[in-house]
Design a protein around this motif. Structure first.
Motif, PDB file in Angstrom:
ATOM      1  N   SER A   2       3.428  -4.147   6.863  1.00  0.00           N
ATOM      2  CA  SER A   2       4.580  -4.683   5.649  1.00  0.00           C
ATOM      3  C   SER A   2       4.048  -3.354   4.778  1.00  0.00           C
ATOM      4  N   GLY A   3       5.087  -2.721   4.429  1.00  0.00           N
ATOM      5  CA  GLY A   3       4.388  -2.302   2.814  1.00  0.00           C
ATOM      6  C   GLY A   3       4.372  -2.806   1.920  1.00  0.00           C
ATOM      7  N   TYR A   4       4.654  -4.202   1.727  1.00  0.00           N
ATOM      8  CA  TYR A   4       3.869  -4.429   0.508  1.00  0.00           C
ATOM      9  C   TYR A   4       2.311  -4.347   0.229  1.00  0.00           C
ATOM     10  N   PRO A   5       1.998  -4.323  -1.221  1.00  0.00           N
ATOM     11  CA  PRO A   5       0.494  -4.694  -1.514  1.00  0.00           C
ATOM     12  C   PRO A   5      -0.043  -6.153  -1.117  1.00  0.00           C
ATOM     13  N   LEU A   6      -0.239  -6.239  -0.183  1.00  0.00           N
ATOM     14  CA  LEU A   6      -0.697  -7.344   0.429  1.00  0.00           C
ATOM     15  C   LEU A   6      -1.907  -7.796  -0.434  1.00  0.00           C
ATOM     16  N   LEU A   7      -3.179  -7.201  -0.486  1.00  0.00           N
ATOM     17  CA  LEU A   7      -4.268  -7.093  -0.944  1.00  0.00           C
ATOM     18  C   LEU A   7      -3.831  -7.772  -2.637  1.00  0.00           C
ATOM     19  N   SER A   8      -3.535  -6.858  -3.417  1.00  0.00           N
ATOM     20  CA  SER A   8      -2.898  -6.968  -4.518  1.00  0.00           C
ATOM     21  C   SER A   8      -2.024  -8.037  -5.117  1.00  0.00           C
ATOM     22  N   ILE A  76     -13.246   5.700 -11.252  1.00  0.00           N
ATOM     23  CA  ILE A  76     -13.849   4.786 -10.791  1.00  0.00           C
ATOM     24  C   ILE A  76     -12.347   4.456  -9.931  1.00  0.00           C
ATOM     25  N   ASN A  77     -11.919   4.128  -9.221  1.00  0.00           N
ATOM     26  CA  ASN A  77     -10.700   3.992  -8.554  1.00  0.00           C
ATOM     27  C   ASN A  77     -10.018   1.695  -8.538  1.00  0.00           C
ATOM     28  N   TYR A  78      -8.779   2.155  -8.320  1.00  0.00           N
ATOM     29  CA  TYR A  78      -8.351  -0.011  -8.031  1.00  0.00           C
ATOM     30  C   TYR A  78      -8.538   0.554  -6.421  1.00  0.00           C
ATOM     31  N   HIS A  79      -9.436  -0.101  -5.482  1.00  0.00           N
ATOM     32  CA  HIS A  79      -9.622   0.860  -4.350  1.00  0.00           C
ATOM     33  C   HIS A  79      -9.679  -0.423  -3.346  1.00  0.00           C
ATOM     34  N   LEU A  80      -8.332  -1.059  -2.962  1.00  0.00           N
ATOM     35  CA  LEU A  80      -9.001  -2.193  -2.229  1.00  0.00           C
ATOM     36  C   LEU A  80      -8.622  -2.140  -1.012  1.00  0.00           C
ATOM     37  N   GLY A  81      -8.965  -2.595   0.050  1.00  0.00           N
ATOM     38  CA  GLY A  81      -9.482  -2.972   1.925  1.00  0.00           C
ATOM     39  C   GLY A  81      -9.435  -3.863   2.253  1.00  0.00           C
ATOM     40  N   ASN A 127     -11.086 -13.557  -4.364  1.00  0.00           N
ATOM     41  CA  ASN A 127      -9.721 -12.383  -3.445  1.00  0.00           C
ATOM     42  C   ASN A 127     -10.531 -10.551  -4.099  1.00  0.00           C
ATOM     43  N   GLY A 128     -10.307 -10.716  -4.980  1.00  0.00           N
ATOM     44  CA  GLY A 128     -10.362  -9.530  -5.634  1.00  0.00           C
ATOM     45  C   GLY A 128     -12.398  -8.856  -5.168  1.00  0.00           C
ATOM     46  N   ILE A 129     -12.620  -9.762  -5.195  1.00  0.00           N
ATOM     47  CA  ILE A 129     -15.025  -9.661  -4.941  1.00  0.00           C
ATOM     48  C   ILE A 129     -14.119  -9.163  -3.745  1.00  0.00           C
ATOM     49  N   PHE A 130     -13.632  -9.777  -2.629  1.00  0.00           N
ATOM     50  CA  PHE A 130     -13.701  -9.845  -1.127  1.00  0.00           C
ATOM     51  C   PHE A 130     -12.714  -8.481  -0.801  1.00  0.00           C
ATOM     52  N   THR A 131     -12.040  -7.983  -1.398  1.00  0.00           N
ATOM     53  CA  THR A 131     -11.402  -6.846  -1.137  1.00  0.00           C
ATOM     54  C   THR A 131     -11.837  -5.425  -1.820  1.00  0.00           C
ATOM     55  N   SER A 132     -12.198  -5.337  -2.869  1.00  0.00           N
ATOM     56  CA  SER A 132     -12.740  -4.244  -3.787  1.00  0.00           C
ATOM     57  C   SER A 132     -13.524  -3.667  -2.492  1.00  0.00           C
ATOM     58  N   LEU A 133     -13.236  -2.119  -2.706  1.00  0.00           N
ATOM     59  CA  LEU A 133     -14.266  -1.060  -2.285  1.00  0.00           C
ATOM     60  C   LEU A 133     -14.466   0.368  -2.816  1.00  0.00           C
ATOM     61  N   ASP A 134     -14.009  -0.319  -4.187  1.00  0.00           N
ATOM     62  CA  ASP A 134     -14.820   0.669  -5.392  1.00  0.00           C
ATOM     63  C   ASP A 134     -15.907  -0.613  -6.162  1.00  0.00           C
ATOM     64  N   GLY A 135     -17.169   0.125  -6.302  1.00  0.00           N
ATOM     65  CA  GLY A 135     -18.519  -0.284  -6.939  1.00  0.00           C
ATOM     66  C   GLY A 135     -18.000  -0.863  -7.992  1.00  0.00           C
ATOM     67  N   MET A 136     -17.578  -0.023  -8.912  1.00  0.00           N
ATOM     68  CA  MET A 136     -17.296  -0.610 -10.137  1.00  0.00           C
ATOM     69  C   MET A 136     -16.234  -2.325 -10.946  1.00  0.00           C
ATOM     70  N   PHE A 138     -15.817  -3.993  -7.982  1.00  0.00           N
ATOM     71  CA  PHE A 138     -16.066  -4.754  -7.242  1.00  0.00           C
ATOM     72  C   PHE A 138     -17.342  -6.045  -8.542  1.00  0.00           C
ATOM     73  N   TYR A 139     -17.763  -4.813  -9.236  1.00  0.00           N
ATOM     74  CA  TYR A 139     -18.803  -5.330 -10.335  1.00  0.00           C
ATOM     75  C   TYR A 139     -17.854  -6.431 -11.262  1.00  0.00           C
ATOM     76  N   VAL A 140     -16.618  -6.072 -11.137  1.00  0.00           N
ATOM     77  CA  VAL A 140     -15.901  -6.219 -12.934  1.00  0.00           C
ATOM     78  C   VAL A 140     -15.519  -7.898 -12.502  1.00  0.00           C
ATOM     79  N   PHE A 141     -15.390  -7.486 -11.261  1.00  0.00           N
ATOM     80  CA  PHE A 141     -14.288  -9.421 -10.462  1.00  0.00           C
ATOM     81  C   PHE A 141     -15.698  -9.967 -10.843  1.00  0.00           C
ATOM     82  N   PHE A 142     -17.514  -9.513  -9.984  1.00  0.00           N
ATOM     83  CA  PHE A 142     -18.023 -10.134  -9.016  1.00  0.00           C
ATOM     84  C   PHE A 142     -18.514 -10.587 -11.001  1.00  0.00           C
ATOM     85  N   GLU A 143     -18.586  -9.940 -11.691  1.00  0.00           N
ATOM     86  CA  GLU A 143     -19.000 -10.695 -13.323  1.00  0.00           C
ATOM     87  C   GLU A 143     -17.753 -11.888 -14.040  1.00  0.00           C
TER      88      GLU A 143
END
Lengths: 453, 706
Positions: A2-8, A76-81, A127-136, A138-143
């Protein structure tokens, strides 16, 4: 697909629902807050189903990828997957969120909106932690995910909640600062990329790998938690409300193990091999030492908290033996532990709501009052003891089998959990559910309004 | 219907019965629960007969029915291996289970947990069938643990009795000690053979005969020896071999039907079955077989002694079971696998008969289990009496009875065995014959013959001081168990009044037909199955068919060059009738006869003698009464030690060292901070003063350097 941004959607629906819930304000609107929270949790869970259904099993590449610049100056990117591993955790997390909203439905009567909002926001952040593909990212969600849990323990917790909340916060924060340093090193040496996937490809000299690995290890070991940085967990569990314990056990502990998979093993593979022995040694200490400690706990929540440490020892053990059986076993163990420990804490919460005690000595003969509950609790107890046909068995069985080909004595030490794990699980079950009850508890049973309902 | 569906039907039919009776146990009436489960087991039994005929026609099977998971190159499957060994076990399990199901209608009729009980025993039947029909180690382990779980549930069936819920936890944990070895053995198999499939492993086994592995330091161990001993440790747990036997006597806390089904006829023989199934592996290690035979002979003899002093009717039979399991293990160690399976089969029938007979006596005695309160019951319970006599005669090895053929074959096989330890084993099994006859007929005479001691006031049976103490204790425990039946329980409750016994003047009565019918049906094979079976099973081609999927490996593989006992024994066999005739001139027969005679003399003729012996050899009696102190040692050393270790690690490690360090460093930070705070007074003049001092120091330095 589907075309929806499911992870977001999986990240932001719970967070928005949480903010909406928060907006209902005072406890006069508590029923509305509960309904909103449940709706948010259910919708948040529903949007993860297409992840499962639409997942392409034939490729190891990241799927459902979303990429947008966030802070272009630092790349720094908003990179999910998601891949096959993180997809499962997103679903597990979204499912557990429904459970915790329901677990607090009747019990939480103060600051209802804030309580549910904290859980929903935390769910989105996880969910952000588990889907982040960008280190920063990830870190933001993590904290950020620390804050809701800190509040949940600190506000809705037991009598010693401030100590527990501080301990939890400081431990994890201290670990993640080193993680940030390691990320900055990787950012500079990769020519200015925060992409985790880029880091996976990057050759790093051995000396540097060792330091990065150690920084990762400290950050993730605290989260797992591994021996000897585990002592925050029993305190946190004991003070946390039931929902907090469920999330902490089911999802919180997985963050560390997930970090090992996403960062340590692929970014510093040589150092992981080099220092794998260290992690295995710590894991075995966790399995054996913590098993015995769990055996003598008087407090049910502490007992299950310690048993969580022992079970997570199987996860880290499986990762660092570097054979397929071990790693797959560890993954199964992570998912299984998410359900089983969540269920155990839920069951303890159910009893706590009726008797207002977590002390094993205050219980006994629960089966006479709650036979159906006793049957379910038996199932979870057996899963906790790793009985075949329960999910707890598969992970342990595979890790032990994998360990035999790694080193016989490692397997020997790990297999002691067959005995000790059964001992602490069944002994607790016997004392709490089967044995005769002390008279004080019976009185409390009879006066408790919930028990008669 | 093709055969594969039939294979699947065998375990599934009892499972469906268990689900019906279990999930709806609060809704359905009793007749639905027992009809559904009995139908399930009956289907399994009939299907097993069909499969048996098919196997006899030469149609064996080995294949997967479901792929469970793959990991790398490894595949884990649910599959069946159907050959003569499997089908023998299927017949034994389903037939005994069917008898026990019928019997339960009578035995549990007053119990509020009726439906739940039927659900459990059907679930057990399913698990046991999965275990024996498996074609791989993984499914074997699944069945292995599943029967352990059901055993746990059933020992603790009367969960308001403190002794029962202690016994079931003990049983589970002791079994877990065995499983600890078992899973490591399975791990070694997978690590070296690369498969958990029986056929693949057996096929590859000879290549590994001389492979050594480095287990400890620089010493090299034979892979097969280590693997087989670890697997056997699993068998020691399940089949209750010394020192992992301690759970079986306590398991008698469960209702009698499951003592017969699980703790005598089927589950406890899983270990024996497993070793026989693994004969292509065990044959490669004489060391492992030596270990097996020594453990077996210790169990056979020393557990028999304990049977002599027991007064609880079920415990006598339980120790007898331990001893007989020891006999089977001895046979395995002597490479006489077929004899072990043969004894497993005959024992399943006559021991189930003895247990169910004991249960019938318990019903007649209104749940008094103390044989000192019985006597002369033959008048009141004729069917129970005759069938129990048949069972006892089979157990002690009376010629022509089932037990004779299997037990005598074990003794003969051990005689011809040459592996280290077989000399001791031969002594143990010979002495065991006498002991078995003595305790069996002690119980028989005390229960069915002599003075009628029931229906009296209960204050006269404290012969020795600690006997009385022990009885008071158990009575007290029981009382505690019923003490909490206040309050508004909505749950099923145990209405059994254990140990209550007959009121003064009340007479025992024969049990209803649902109880006596299984007794009669079990008495038949207890007499004839030995005569029929000994030829084909032990000496014939029954176990010589090829395991499907292997390159000509027989179902029971014996390396005749290394372990010639069975081959030599076979040359001495001239038919079942001749074997029985020959028996009258051999030692075992006379040993058994003198055991019976002595027990008659002691307990019928001169009851003062046992009392005198007991007084004279007080120390020996104390050792036996404490069961060689195994329980006390385990309780103090393992249970107490584990708790002490846990307390030490928790208070010493977690609280003192780790949290001490953390909180200590937090305090250190706090202390430094408070020291620093002294400088931050908030008073302008002290800051100004500090600044002036600093300025002076800097200027001085600057002046000096210039």
């Amino acid at each position: 697909m589907s075309g929806y941004p499911l992870l977001s959607l999986a990240i932001w629906i719970p967070i928005l629902a949480g903010l909406l819930t928060l907006a209902t304000g005072s406890d006069r609107n508590a029923p509305l807050a509960r309904m909103l929270a449940l709706a948010g949790a259910v919708v948040g869970c529903l949007v993860t189903i297409p992840l499962w259904a639409g997942f392409d099993l034939t490729t190891p590449a990241m799927q459902f990828v979303e990429l947008a610049p966030w802070v272009p100056r630092f790349n720094i990117n908003y990179h999910l997957g998601v891949d096959g591993i993180s997809m499962l955790f997103v679903i597990l997390n979204s499912f557990i969120t429904i459970i915790v909203v329901l677990a607090g439905w009747k019990v939480i009567e103060q600051k209802v909106a804030q309580y549910n909002a904290a859980f929903l926001i935390m769910s989105g952040l996880m969910n952000g932690i588990f889907t982040s593909l960008d280190g920063m990212l990830f870190y933001v969600f993590f904290e950020a995910s620390l804050i809701p849990l800190y509040l949940i323990i600190g506000v809705w917790g037991g009598p010693n909640r401030v100590y527990a909340a501080f301990k939890f916060f400081l431990y994890t924060l201290a670990g993640s600062l080193l993680f940030l340093v390691a990320q900055l090193y990787l950012f500079i040496n990769s020519g200015g990329s925060f992409s985790i996937l880029d880091w996976h490809q990057m050759p790093i000299p051995m000396g540097a790998q060792i330091w990065i690995f150690l920084a990762f290890l400290i950050a993730f070991a605290v989260k797992v938690p591994m021996w000897p940085v585990h002592t925050w967990l029993p305190d946190a569990h004991v003070e946390a409300p039931t929902g907090g314990s469920i999330v902490l056990a089911a999802i919180g502990l997985k963050l560390g193990a997930y970090g090992f998979l996403r960062f340590s093993l692929p970014i510093t593979p040589d150092a992981s091999h080099e220092l794998g022995g260290l992690v295995i040694a710590l894991s075995l200490i966790a399995i054996v030492y913590i098993g015995f400690v769990a055996l003598v706990q008087d407090d049910m929540k502490k007992l299950v908290a310690y048993s969580s440490v022992a079970h997570m020892g199987f996860v880290t053990l499986g990762f660092f033996m570097f054979n397929a059986m071990g790693i797959e076993g560890a993954l199964v163990q992570m998912i299984s532990h998410g359900f089983v420990s969540g269920a155990m804490f839920f069951s303890i919460g159910v009893m706590y709501d009726r008797v207002h005690s977590r002390q094993i000595a205050d219980y006994g003969g629960v089966v006479n009052k709650m036979p159906k509950f006793a049957a379910f609790f038996m199932l979870f107890t057996m899963a906790n003891a790793g009985l075949p046909a329960t999910s707890g068995f598969v992970g342990e069985f595979m890790v032990i089998l994998g360990a035999v080909s790694y080193n016989f004595w490692v397997a020997f030490a790990a297999a002691t959990t067959m005995i000790v794990g059964a001992a602490y699980s069944l002994w607790m079950y016997k004392r709490v559910v089967l044995a005769m009850s002390p008279i004080t508890t019976w009185k409390r049973w009879k006066t408790s309004p919930v028990a008669s309902s | 219907m093709d055969m594969k569906s039939l294979y699947l039907l065998v375990p599934m039919a009892p499972l469906v019965g268990a689900i019906i009776a279990g999930l709806f146990c609060r809704i359905i009436p009793r007749w639905v629960a027992h009809t559904a489960t009995i139908a399930g087991v009956a289907i399994a039994f009939i299907t097993s007969i069909v499969i048996f005929k098919d196997v006899m026609a030469g149609n064996t099977f080995n294949g997967a029915v479901y792929q469970w998971l793959t990991s790398g190159d490894y595949k884990f499957e649910v599959g069946f291996l159907i050959d003569s060994l499997t089908v023998t076990m299927m017949l034994v399990v389903t037939s005994v289970s069917l008898m026990v199901h019928i019997y339960t209608i009578g035995y549990m009729q007053e119990d509020p947990g009726y439906n739940r009980f039927f659900s459990y025993i059907s679930l057990f039947t399913f698990s046991m069938l999965m275990l024996v029909m498996s074609n791989n180690f993984m499914q074997l382990f699944f069945g292995w643990e599943a029967v352990g779980l059901v055993s746990y549930l059933l020992i603790g069936f009367w969960y308001t009795r403190p002794t029962a819920i202690f016994a079931n936890m003990k049983a589970f944990l002791v079994n877990r000690v065995g499983d600890f070895g078992f899973i490591l053995g399975i791990g070694l198999v997978l690590a070296h053979f690369g498969s958990l499939d029986y056929a693949t492993v057996f096929q590859k086994a000879p290549e590994f005969a001389n492979v050594t592995i480095n287990i400890w330091g620089s010493s090299e161990w034979s892979l097969m020896t280590v693997t087989c001993i670890l697997l056997f440790i699993g068998a020691m747990g399940k089949s209750a071999q010394v020192p992992l036997h301690v759970w079986l006597p306590d398991s008698m806390e469960g209702p009698t039907p499951i003592s017969a089904l699980i703790h005598a006829a089927t589950m406890v023989t899983a270990g024996i079955f497993m070793v026989a199934r693994m004969s292509p592996l065990f044959e490669l290690s004489t060391t492992a077989l030596s270990f097996v035979i020594v453990i077996g002979s210790i169990t056979a003899l020393f557990m028999g002694f304990l049977g002599i002093i027991q007064n609880d009717i079920k415990r006598v039979v339980a120790y007898s079971t331990l001893s007989q399991l020891g006999y089977m293990t001895v046979a395995l160690g002597a490479s006489a696998y077929s004899v072990a399976i043969f004894h497993l089969m005959t024992h399943a029938f006559f021991k189930a008969l003895l247990f169910l007979g004991a249960g019938s006596v318990i019903i007649g005695m209104h749940h008094d289990q103390d044989i000192r309160n019985m006597g002369g019951l033959r008048k009141y319970m004729p069917i129970t009496w005759i069938t129990s006599l048949i069972g006892s005669l089979a157990l002690i090895g009376t010629p022509l009875f089932a037990g004779f053929y299997s037990k005598d074959s074990i003794i003969e096989a051990v005689k011809f065995s040459n592996i280290p330890g077989s000399g001791f084993a031969y002594f143990a099994v010979m002495a065991g014959v006498f002991v078995t006859a003595f305790y069996s007929f002690r119980m028989y005479f005390l229960v069915f013959h002599g003075e009628e001691r029931f229906g009296k006031a209960h204050d006269d049976h404290g012969h020795a001081a600690h006997d009385a103490a022990a009885h008071t204790k158990s009575a007290h425990d029981d009382h505690a168990g019923h003490g909490d039946h206040d309050g508004d329980h909505d749950d099923e409750e145990v209405s059994h009044d254990h140990h209550h016994g007959l009121a003064p003047g009340q007479k025992p009565h024969e049990s209803p037909w649902v109880v006596t019918l299984p007794l009669v049906l079990l008495a038949i094979p207890s007499v004839i199955i030995g005569f029929i079976g000994v030829g084909p099973l032990v000496f014939g081609d029954y176990f010589k068919m090829t395991i499907p999927g292997t390159n000509g490996i027989p179902v029971i593989f014996i390396d005749n060059a290394a372990h010639p006992a069975m081959a030599e024994f076979a040359t001495h066999f001239h038919g079942a009738a001749a074997m029985a005739m020959h028996a009258f001139s051999t030692a075992p027969f006379w040993l058994a006869l003198s055991g019976v005679a002595l027990s008659w003399f002691f307990y019928m003729k001169r009851p003062d003698i046992p009392a005198a012996i007991k007084a004279r050899f007080e120390w020996l009696y104390t050792v036996l009464d404490n069961k060689y102190y195994f329980d006390k040692f385990n309780e103090a050393f393992f249970a107490g030690g584990a708790r002490m270790l846990g307390k030490g690690l928790w208070k010493g490690g977690d609280v003192a060292v780790i949290d001490g360090t953390i909180n200590g460093s937090a305090r250190l930070v706090g202390w430094v901070a408070s020291a620093v705070r002294c400088f931050q007074t908030g008073h302008i003049y002290s800051y100004a003063f500090t600044m002036i001092i600093g300025l002076v120091v800097l200027m001085t330095l600057w002046v000096v350097r210039a």
